[in-house]
Design a protein around this motif. Structure first.
Motif, PDB file in Angstrom:
ATOM      1  N   THR A 139     -10.413  36.263   1.469  1.00 43.98           N
ATOM      2  CA  THR A 139      -9.397  36.540   1.967  1.00 43.98           C
ATOM      3  C   THR A 139      -8.562  37.710   2.871  1.00 43.98           C
ATOM      4  O   THR A 139      -8.284  39.113   3.054  1.00 43.98           O
ATOM      5  CB  THR A 139      -8.160  36.218   1.249  1.00 43.98           C
ATOM      6  OG1 THR A 139      -8.530  36.197  -0.177  1.00 43.98           O
ATOM      7  CG2 THR A 139      -8.085  34.478   1.500  1.00 43.98           C
ATOM      8  N   SER A 140      -8.741  39.082   1.972  1.00 44.35           N
ATOM      9  CA  SER A 140      -8.826  40.844   1.900  1.00 44.35           C
ATOM     10  C   SER A 140      -9.862  41.063   3.078  1.00 44.35           C
ATOM     11  O   SER A 140      -9.551  42.220   3.412  1.00 44.35           O
ATOM     12  CB  SER A 140      -9.567  41.043   0.433  1.00 44.35           C
ATOM     13  OG  SER A 140     -10.787  41.343   0.291  1.00 44.35           O
ATOM     14  N   ARG A 141     -10.812  40.934   3.209  1.00 45.30           N
ATOM     15  CA  ARG A 141     -11.843  41.217   4.754  1.00 45.30           C
ATOM     16  C   ARG A 141     -10.833  41.010   5.547  1.00 45.30           C
ATOM     17  O   ARG A 141      -9.986  39.703   6.020  1.00 45.30           O
ATOM     18  CB  ARG A 141     -12.937  40.171   4.660  1.00 45.30           C
ATOM     19  CG  ARG A 141     -13.866  40.723   4.125  1.00 45.30           C
ATOM     20  CD  ARG A 141     -15.288  39.273   4.676  1.00 45.30           C
ATOM     21  NE  ARG A 141     -15.036  37.738   4.656  1.00 45.30           N
ATOM     22  CZ  ARG A 141     -15.321  36.849   5.385  1.00 45.30           C
ATOM     23  NH1 ARG A 141     -16.344  37.282   5.352  1.00 45.30           N
ATOM     24  NH2 ARG A 141     -15.129  35.552   5.155  1.00 45.30           N
ATOM     25  N   HIS A 142     -10.783  41.895   6.380  1.00 44.76           N
ATOM     26  CA  HIS A 142     -10.479  42.202   7.924  1.00 44.76           C
ATOM     27  C   HIS A 142     -11.412  41.201   8.475  1.00 44.76           C
ATOM     28  O   HIS A 142     -12.146  42.465   8.956  1.00 44.76           O
ATOM     29  CB  HIS A 142     -10.061  43.381   8.110  1.00 44.76           C
ATOM     30  CG  HIS A 142      -8.464  43.212   9.674  1.00 44.76           C
ATOM     31  ND1 HIS A 142      -7.580  43.773   9.001  1.00 44.76           N
ATOM     32  CD2 HIS A 142      -8.342  43.094  10.492  1.00 44.76           C
ATOM     33  CE1 HIS A 142      -6.386  43.461  10.215  1.00 44.76           C
ATOM     34  NE2 HIS A 142      -7.431  42.779  11.068  1.00 44.76           N
ATOM     35  N   PRO A 143     -11.283  40.743   9.912  1.00 43.79           N
ATOM     36  CA  PRO A 143     -11.832  40.261  10.568  1.00 43.79           C
ATOM     37  C   PRO A 143     -12.290  41.792  11.983  1.00 43.79           C
ATOM     38  O   PRO A 143     -11.825  42.132  11.804  1.00 43.79           O
ATOM     39  CB  PRO A 143     -12.617  39.467  11.296  1.00 43.79           C
ATOM     40  CG  PRO A 143     -10.644  38.862  11.183  1.00 43.79           C
ATOM     41  CD  PRO A 143     -10.118  40.037   9.992  1.00 43.79           C
ATOM     42  N   MET A 144     -13.206  41.693  12.441  1.00 45.88           N
ATOM     43  CA  MET A 144     -13.822  41.835  13.289  1.00 45.88           C
ATOM     44  C   MET A 144     -13.456  42.018  14.398  1.00 45.88           C
ATOM     45  O   MET A 144     -12.878  40.544  14.833  1.00 45.88           O
ATOM     46  CB  MET A 144     -15.318  42.167  14.099  1.00 45.88           C
ATOM     47  CG  MET A 144     -16.994  42.969  13.080  1.00 45.88           C
ATOM     48  SD  MET A 144     -16.494  44.439  12.431  1.00 45.88           S
ATOM     49  CE  MET A 144     -17.898  45.013  11.690  1.00 45.88           C
ATOM     50  N   HIS A 145     -12.493  43.371  15.286  1.00 44.36           N
ATOM     51  CA  HIS A 145     -11.357  42.795  16.063  1.00 44.36           C
ATOM     52  C   HIS A 145     -11.019  44.495  16.856  1.00 44.36           C
ATOM     53  O   HIS A 145     -12.050  45.537  16.620  1.00 44.36           O
ATOM     54  CB  HIS A 145     -10.496  42.560  15.705  1.00 44.36           C
ATOM     55  CG  HIS A 145      -9.728  43.485  14.746  1.00 44.36           C
ATOM     56  ND1 HIS A 145      -9.975  43.678  13.506  1.00 44.36           N
ATOM     57  CD2 HIS A 145      -8.485  44.853  14.744  1.00 44.36           C
ATOM     58  CE1 HIS A 145      -9.136  44.598  12.921  1.00 44.36           C
ATOM     59  NE2 HIS A 145      -8.401  45.359  14.141  1.00 44.36           N
TER      60      HIS A 145
END
Ligand SMILES: CC(C)CC(=O)SCCNC(=O)CCNC(=O)[C@H](O)C(C)(C)COP(=O)(O)OP(=O)(O)OC[C@H]1O[C@@H](n2cnc3c(N)ncnc32)[C@H](O)[C@@H]1OP(=O)(O)O
Ligand SMILES: Nc1ncnc2c1ncn2[C@@H]1O[C@H](COP(=O)(O)OP(=O)(O)OP(=O)(O)O)[C@@H](O)[C@H]1O
Ligand SMILES: O=C(O)CCC(=O)C(=O)O
Ligand SMILES: [Fe+2]
Ligand SMILES: [Mg+2]
Length: 327
Positions: free
Chosen positions: A156-162
């Motif tokens: 959950t600590s990931r930040h999706p590609m945006h």
């Protein structure tokens, strides 16, 4: 290049212009994404045009960063209260138990009214680079300190590609830039930024919540048609290193496999000559709705407020002349 042009002129049967062509530096008009006469070298301008980002080593001193870090901690404990600040709690931690202080906080946003943290946005060392992209009239539009928590094992600590432009109802995109400063060493172990070089030349894409099993943080939208084939670059940075990047550049950040909270401070800037756009009927409608929902919670349910208004409230002039987006 100049040689090639001369050859072309010879072919066209024109002798005279040869001289003029060979004395104009080919670079002068050749860059699309930075301003002529700016602080950047030709090589840096070329790099940004091609890749959509530029890392400047050691731009912010350790002392300044320590000051911002201390202030952040005081905001988390409640010792310092900033009007309008948004304190985002990590999805995994918020749902488990109450954790005091910074350990429940994944980011703080909208601290433009805090005199200490706002020094980051006004830092002349940063602004001289920002000006290379926005031009001389500059507004700070969006302020964040990101405190990426240790991953609880759910990713959950990931930040999706945006693309950051997804969040912004102002244009043109080329006059917007993000400044993101590492507040400590960031590498793949604690979840550094991951960028898709060159993606800034593309379009703004549709964004949604990724279908990640462990959950996704509030507002962490990802690009829908992410292509895993595009080469990725992990930006490993030292404390004080700063990356400037274009709002269409596709980027995200990895999971934090360490026990520490990975910290970064950032500000999005825009030229005050930018203008607001109406996002109704565009891919940005979903983020507009979500932003307004949060704004209503913050200001009270009955308030009549638009997506543009939310941004007008955030915008602060930091240099030069005011304009439509920041008065
Ligand atoms: C559903 C639809 C409507 C909407 C969407 O689809 S939105 C979704 C958008 N899609 C995405 O964001 C997917 C793309 N995701 C990614 O690229 C990543 O997951 C990131 C968001 C950047 C997060 O990165 P993270 O999970 O931490 O993974 P990393 O890329 O850092 O690591 C991947 C593999 O590399 C390995 N690694 C880590 N540190 C190092 C190291 N120091 N040296 C060498 N290798 C390393 C790591 O073990 C990992 O290996 P694998 O687990 O892949 O085998
Ligand atoms: N991880 C998260 N997931 C979903 N929403 C979040 C998250 N973190 C923050 N928010 C949003 O930010 C708002 C403020 O969160 P916060 O927990 O600080 O205050 P609150 O829940 O309104 O009040 P309290 O201080 O009593 O917890 C929430 O109402 C929610 O909309
Ligand atoms: O610091 C990070 O993990 C990246 C955050 C980010 O890209 C964003 O909030 O837009
Ligand atoms: Fe981003
Ligand atoms: Mg709460």
């Amino acid at each position: 290049m100049a040689d090639r042009l001369q050859t072309v002129f010879r072919h066209l049967g024109s002798g005279r212009p040869q001289q003029a062509i060979s004395t104009i530096p080919v670079s002068a008009a050749a860059y699309q994404y930075s301003q002529p006469g700016c602080i950047l070298s030709d090589e840096q301008r070329r790099f940004y045009d091609k890749n959509g980002f530029l890392v400047i080593k050691n731009l912010v001193s350790g002392d300044k960063i320590d000051k911002y870090k201390e202030r952040f901690q005081k905001v988390c404990t409640g010792e310092v209260k900033i009007p309008g600040v948004i304190i985002m709690r990590d999805v995994a931690i918020a749902k488990s138990e109450f954790v005091p202080g910074e350990h429940a906080v994944t980011k703080i946003q909208d601290w433009m009214l805090d005199p200490v943290l706002f020094e980051y946005c006004c830092d002349p060392e940063i602004l001289k680079y920002v000006e290379a992209f926005t031009g001389p009239d500059i507004a700070a539009m969006h302020t964040m300190i990101i405190n990426k928590p240790p991953d609880p094992g759910l990713k959950t600590s990931r930040h999706p590609m945006h693309q950051d432009l997804h969040y912004f109802p102002f244009r043109p995109a080329d006059r917007i830039v993000c400044s993101w400063t590492a507040m400590e060493k960031v590498d793949r172990s604690n979840g550094c930024l991951v960028v898709l070089p060159g993606s800034h030349t593309g379009e703004l894409k549709q964004h949604d919540y990724p279908e990640w099993e462990g959950g996704v943080n509030k507002m962490y939208h990802g690009v829908r048609d992410y292509s895993p084939d595009h080469p990725r670059v992990h930006l490993e940075m030292e404390k004080g290193d700063t990356v400037f990047f274009h709002p269409i550049l596709i980027h995200g950040s990895g999971m934090n496999r360490t026990k520490g909270f990975r910290k970064a401070i950032s500000c999005h800037y825009a030229s005050t000559q930018c203008h607001y756009i109406d996002v109704e009927g565009t891919t940005q409608e979903n983020i507009s709705d979500e932003t307004l929902e949060i704004a209503r919670k913050k200001f009270g349910g009955n308030i009549k407020i638009s997506f543009k208004d939310v941004w007008r409230l955030r915008a602060r002039l930091v240099k030069g002349q005011p304009g439509e987006i920041a008065e």
